[in-house]
Design a protein around this motif. Structure first.
Motif, PDB file in Angstrom:
ATOM      1  N   ALA A 141       0.833  -1.207   0.000  1.00  0.00           N
ATOM      2  CA  ALA A 141       0.000   0.000   0.000  1.00  0.00           C
ATOM      3  C   ALA A 141       0.866   1.254   0.000  1.00  0.00           C
ATOM      4  O   ALA A 141       1.970   1.276   0.556  1.00  0.00           O
ATOM      5  CB  ALA A 141      -0.921   0.015   1.215  1.00  0.00           C
ATOM      6  N   SER A 142       0.351   2.310  -0.617  1.00  0.00           N
ATOM      7  CA  SER A 142       1.030   3.604  -0.588  1.00  0.00           C
ATOM      8  C   SER A 142       0.811   4.247   0.785  1.00  0.00           C
ATOM      9  O   SER A 142      -0.077   3.840   1.544  1.00  0.00           O
ATOM     10  CB  SER A 142       0.453   4.515  -1.669  1.00  0.00           C
ATOM     11  N   PRO A 143       1.597   5.253   1.136  1.00  0.00           N
ATOM     12  CA  PRO A 143       1.365   5.956   2.406  1.00  0.00           C
ATOM     13  C   PRO A 143      -0.062   6.498   2.506  1.00  0.00           C
ATOM     14  O   PRO A 143      -0.658   6.467   3.590  1.00  0.00           O
ATOM     15  CB  PRO A 143       2.400   7.088   2.371  1.00  0.00           C
ATOM     16  N   GLU A 144      -0.607   6.992   1.408  1.00  0.00           N
ATOM     17  CA  GLU A 144      -1.974   7.521   1.429  1.00  0.00           C
ATOM     18  C   GLU A 144      -2.983   6.408   1.698  1.00  0.00           C
ATOM     19  O   GLU A 144      -3.950   6.600   2.449  1.00  0.00           O
ATOM     20  CB  GLU A 144      -2.287   8.199   0.095  1.00  0.00           C
ATOM     21  N   GLN A 145      -2.765   5.250   1.098  1.00  0.00           N
ATOM     22  CA  GLN A 145      -3.661   4.123   1.335  1.00  0.00           C
ATOM     23  C   GLN A 145      -3.577   3.658   2.784  1.00  0.00           C
ATOM     24  O   GLN A 145      -4.600   3.404   3.422  1.00  0.00           O
ATOM     25  CB  GLN A 145      -3.320   2.969   0.392  1.00  0.00           C
ATOM     26  N   ARG A 146      -2.367   3.562   3.312  1.00  0.00           N
ATOM     27  CA  ARG A 146      -2.218   3.137   4.709  1.00  0.00           C
ATOM     28  C   ARG A 146      -2.966   4.082   5.649  1.00  0.00           C
ATOM     29  O   ARG A 146      -3.631   3.647   6.600  1.00  0.00           O
ATOM     30  CB  ARG A 146      -0.737   3.073   5.099  1.00  0.00           C
ATOM     31  N   ALA A 147      -2.856   5.366   5.390  1.00  0.00           N
ATOM     32  CA  ALA A 147      -3.553   6.346   6.240  1.00  0.00           C
ATOM     33  C   ALA A 147      -5.063   6.172   6.128  1.00  0.00           C
ATOM     34  O   ALA A 147      -5.789   6.234   7.142  1.00  0.00           O
ATOM     35  CB  ALA A 147      -3.135   7.759   5.837  1.00  0.00           C
ATOM     36  N   LYS A 148      -5.549   5.955   4.924  1.00  0.00           N
ATOM     37  CA  LYS A 148      -6.984   5.755   4.733  1.00  0.00           C
ATOM     38  C   LYS A 148      -7.463   4.491   5.429  1.00  0.00           C
ATOM     39  O   LYS A 148      -8.513   4.485   6.085  1.00  0.00           O
ATOM     40  CB  LYS A 148      -7.308   5.699   3.239  1.00  0.00           C
ATOM     41  N   TYR A 149      -6.691   3.409   5.295  1.00  0.00           N
ATOM     42  CA  TYR A 149      -7.091   2.131   5.899  1.00  0.00           C
ATOM     43  C   TYR A 149      -7.116   2.244   7.428  1.00  0.00           C
ATOM     44  O   TYR A 149      -8.036   1.746   8.083  1.00  0.00           O
ATOM     45  CB  TYR A 149      -6.123   1.022   5.489  1.00  0.00           C
ATOM     46  N   THR A 150      -6.116   2.891   7.974  1.00  0.00           N
ATOM     47  CA  THR A 150      -6.055   3.044   9.429  1.00  0.00           C
ATOM     48  C   THR A 150      -7.224   3.864   9.943  1.00  0.00           C
ATOM     49  O   THR A 150      -7.853   3.525  10.955  1.00  0.00           O
ATOM     50  CB  THR A 150      -4.729   3.707   9.841  1.00  0.00           C
ATOM     51  N   ALA A 151      -7.559   4.950   9.242  1.00  0.00           N
ATOM     52  CA  ALA A 151      -8.692   5.790   9.646  1.00  0.00           C
ATOM     53  C   ALA A 151      -9.999   5.003   9.556  1.00  0.00           C
ATOM     54  O   ALA A 151     -10.881   5.138  10.417  1.00  0.00           O
ATOM     55  CB  ALA A 151      -8.755   7.036   8.770  1.00  0.00           C
ATOM     56  N   TYR A 152     -10.138   4.189   8.530  1.00  0.00           N
ATOM     57  CA  TYR A 152     -11.341   3.359   8.352  1.00  0.00           C
ATOM     58  C   TYR A 152     -11.524   2.418   9.532  1.00  0.00           C
ATOM     59  O   TYR A 152     -12.610   2.311  10.109  1.00  0.00           O
ATOM     60  CB  TYR A 152     -11.211   2.577   7.048  1.00  0.00           C
ATOM     61  N   VAL A 153     -10.451   1.731   9.914  1.00  0.00           N
ATOM     62  CA  VAL A 153     -10.525   0.774  11.014  1.00  0.00           C
ATOM     63  C   VAL A 153     -10.792   1.491  12.332  1.00  0.00           C
ATOM     64  O   VAL A 153     -11.613   1.040  13.144  1.00  0.00           O
ATOM     65  CB  VAL A 153      -9.228  -0.054  11.082  1.00  0.00           C
ATOM     66  N   GLU A 154     -10.131   2.608  12.556  1.00  0.00           N
ATOM     67  CA  GLU A 154     -10.326   3.347  13.813  1.00  0.00           C
ATOM     68  C   GLU A 154     -11.774   3.811  13.956  1.00  0.00           C
ATOM     69  O   GLU A 154     -12.333   3.785  15.063  1.00  0.00           O
ATOM     70  CB  GLU A 154      -9.375   4.536  13.873  1.00  0.00           C
ATOM     71  N   LYS A 155     -12.384   4.215  12.865  1.00  0.00           N
ATOM     72  CA  LYS A 155     -13.768   4.671  12.909  1.00  0.00           C
ATOM     73  C   LYS A 155     -14.725   3.552  13.262  1.00  0.00           C
ATOM     74  O   LYS A 155     -15.745   3.769  13.927  1.00  0.00           O
ATOM     75  CB  LYS A 155     -14.148   5.297  11.564  1.00  0.00           C
ATOM     76  N   ARG A 156     -14.411   2.334  12.834  1.00  0.00           N
ATOM     77  CA  ARG A 156     -15.306   1.205  13.049  1.00  0.00           C
ATOM     78  C   ARG A 156     -15.030   0.439  14.346  1.00  0.00           C
ATOM     79  O   ARG A 156     -15.857  -0.362  14.791  1.00  0.00           O
ATOM     80  CB  ARG A 156     -15.186   0.235  11.864  1.00  0.00           C
TER      81      ARG A 156
ATOM     82  N   ALA B 112     -16.675  -8.177  14.861  1.00  0.00           N
ATOM     83  CA  ALA B 112     -15.250  -8.472  14.953  1.00  0.00           C
ATOM     84  C   ALA B 112     -14.445  -7.230  14.602  1.00  0.00           C
ATOM     85  O   ALA B 112     -14.806  -6.487  13.691  1.00  0.00           O
ATOM     86  CB  ALA B 112     -14.881  -9.598  13.991  1.00  0.00           C
ATOM     87  N   PRO B 113     -13.342  -7.005  15.290  1.00  0.00           N
ATOM     88  CA  PRO B 113     -12.467  -5.890  14.902  1.00  0.00           C
ATOM     89  C   PRO B 113     -11.875  -6.139  13.509  1.00  0.00           C
ATOM     90  O   PRO B 113     -11.523  -7.265  13.168  1.00  0.00           O
ATOM     91  CB  PRO B 113     -11.371  -5.911  15.973  1.00  0.00           C
ATOM     92  N   ASP B 114     -11.820  -5.098  12.685  1.00  0.00           N
ATOM     93  CA  ASP B 114     -11.108  -5.205  11.420  1.00  0.00           C
ATOM     94  C   ASP B 114      -9.613  -5.346  11.720  1.00  0.00           C
ATOM     95  O   ASP B 114      -9.105  -4.787  12.699  1.00  0.00           O
ATOM     96  CB  ASP B 114     -11.340  -3.961  10.568  1.00  0.00           C
ATOM     97  N   ILE B 115      -8.910  -6.089  10.872  1.00  0.00           N
ATOM     98  CA  ILE B 115      -7.486  -6.317  11.100  1.00  0.00           C
ATOM     99  C   ILE B 115      -6.687  -5.651   9.989  1.00  0.00           C
ATOM    100  O   ILE B 115      -6.795  -6.020   8.818  1.00  0.00           O
ATOM    101  CB  ILE B 115      -7.170  -7.823  11.141  1.00  0.00           C
ATOM    102  N   VAL B 116      -5.884  -4.648  10.340  1.00  0.00           N
ATOM    103  CA  VAL B 116      -5.077  -3.921   9.372  1.00  0.00           C
ATOM    104  C   VAL B 116      -3.614  -4.021   9.775  1.00  0.00           C
ATOM    105  O   VAL B 116      -3.283  -4.005  10.965  1.00  0.00           O
ATOM    106  CB  VAL B 116      -5.521  -2.443   9.263  1.00  0.00           C
ATOM    107  N   GLY B 117      -2.731  -4.176   8.795  1.00  0.00           N
ATOM    108  CA  GLY B 117      -1.310  -4.274   9.080  1.00  0.00           C
ATOM    109  C   GLY B 117      -0.614  -5.044   7.973  1.00  0.00           C
ATOM    110  O   GLY B 117      -1.211  -5.349   6.934  1.00  0.00           O
ATOM    111  N   THR B 118       0.635  -5.363   8.189  1.00  0.00           N
ATOM    112  CA  THR B 118       1.335  -6.181   7.213  1.00  0.00           C
ATOM    113  C   THR B 118       0.763  -7.595   7.223  1.00  0.00           C
ATOM    114  O   THR B 118       0.100  -8.003   8.180  1.00  0.00           O
ATOM    115  CB  THR B 118       2.832  -6.252   7.532  1.00  0.00           C
TER     116      THR B 118
END
Length: 339
Positions: free
Chosen positions: A248-263, A279-285
């Protein structure tokens, strides 16, 4: 790999197929493109969600009919068709037709319950029978019987120049063994097992005995298999939202993290009168996600998954996520791509 985890045998993904109401063709084409990409990446299955009166796939059977002409190997499924919106006889005909077109690759998943916002939609959906409709397990049983070739009528034979069958046509002999039930409660898990279905357990369950999501999901898997004729060999597919960030690009990582934090807040305690647990969404490598999955009590007892793609991302995001799942996360879970 921890010894308690099974190597992953089947890897699938699930998409909601969102579209812009002003340009629905583009969204549907994106969905078909994602399914084609899944086949190219070696995924074993692709599943579509079902959304009525929303900007998502309202007719998954029609979408999968189109996908049947653009794929050759990947299994295609619905997760899930809410039967409260369907006539079991007509749905059985549609499912059998698409399964024939797919050469036996269809995996229909269904669920029960009244349609969402039923009081607002019942006059349009069932204007004459709204208060008499049965939205329980009997509706699934009717569908199963029809798909499996039980008689739909006591009439058959020749009338003039027309030939009539007493069962749904076309009949697809293997389809009955590929019917799935999407359940979030112990009762649903038990019922699906007793009726010889396969079982879809997703990122939403009912907090009946505890508030530990993994533990609840594990209890459903075990209840299903305890009541299924195939026992521990009965098929279960687990669905969770995983978002690998390897490429993922830095912009994608930021978007994914914000998405998970919101949910995430909704995953802390049971939600609503029905006490639904998310269930918690799982984001990371991929390595980080694999580590969390290996420690997940329910994941340890399945060898099939259908990871759900996030609802509101762009086509390029889905390409990146699917590519990372197939090339990095899947192998980390012991999976080998289909050829």
């Amino acid at each position: 790999m921890p010894p308690t985890s099974r190597p992953l045998r089947k890897l699938g993904f699930l998409t909601i197929g969102l579209f812009d109401g002003a340009d629905p063709g583009r969204g549907h084409e994106s969905t078909l493109g994602i399914i084609e990409l899944g086949e190219q990446l070696g995924f074993d299955s692709a599943w579509v969600r079902h959304r009525h009166l929303q900007y998502g796939i309202s007719s998954p059977v029609a979408v999968l009919a189109a996908a049947s002409q653009r794929t050759r190997r990947i299994e295609l499924g619905t997760a899930v068709i809410p039967l409260g919106w369907e006539n079991p006889l007509r749905l059985a005909e549609d499912l059998a037709t698409v399964d024939i077109l797919l050469g036996g690759r269809l995996n229909p998943g269904v669920s029960v319950g009244p349609p969402m916002h039923y009081d607002q939609v019942k006059e349009a959906l069932y204007p004459d029978t709204a208060d008499a409709e049965d939205f329980g397990y009997e509706r699934v049983r009717r569908l199963l019987d029809l798909v499996r070739g039980e008689p739909a009528t006591d009439f058959s034979g020749v009338e003039g120049f027309e030939v009539f069958s007493d069962r749904v046509q076309p009949h697809s002999p293997g389809l009955g063994r590929r019917m799935w039930y999407g359940g979030g409660s112990l009762r649903s898990a038990q019922w699906a097992g007793e009726h010889g279905m396969n079982f879809l357990t997703s990122s939403v369950v009912k907090a009946e005995e505890s508030e530990d999501f993994a533990g609840i999901q594990l209890s459903h898997i075990r209840a299903f298999r305890a009541h299924h004729p195939d026992g521990d060999r009965a098929r279960v597919s687990q669905g969770l939202v995983v978002i690998p960030t390897d490429s993922a690009s830095p912009e994608q990582r930021a978007k994914y993290t914000a998405y998970v934090e919101k949910r995430t807040p909704r995953t802390v305690t049971p939600q609503g009168p029905a006490r639904m647990m998310f269930a918690p969404d799982i984001v990371g490598t991929s390595a980080e996600i694999a580590e969390r999955l290996h420690a997940h009590a329910a994941f340890q007892e399945v060898d099939e998954v259908a990871f759900a793609l996030p609802f509101s991302f762009e086509h390029a995001d889905y390409v990146q996520i699917l590519t990372d799942i197939a090339t990095r996360l899947g192998p980390a879970l012991g999976w080998q791509a289909a050829t």
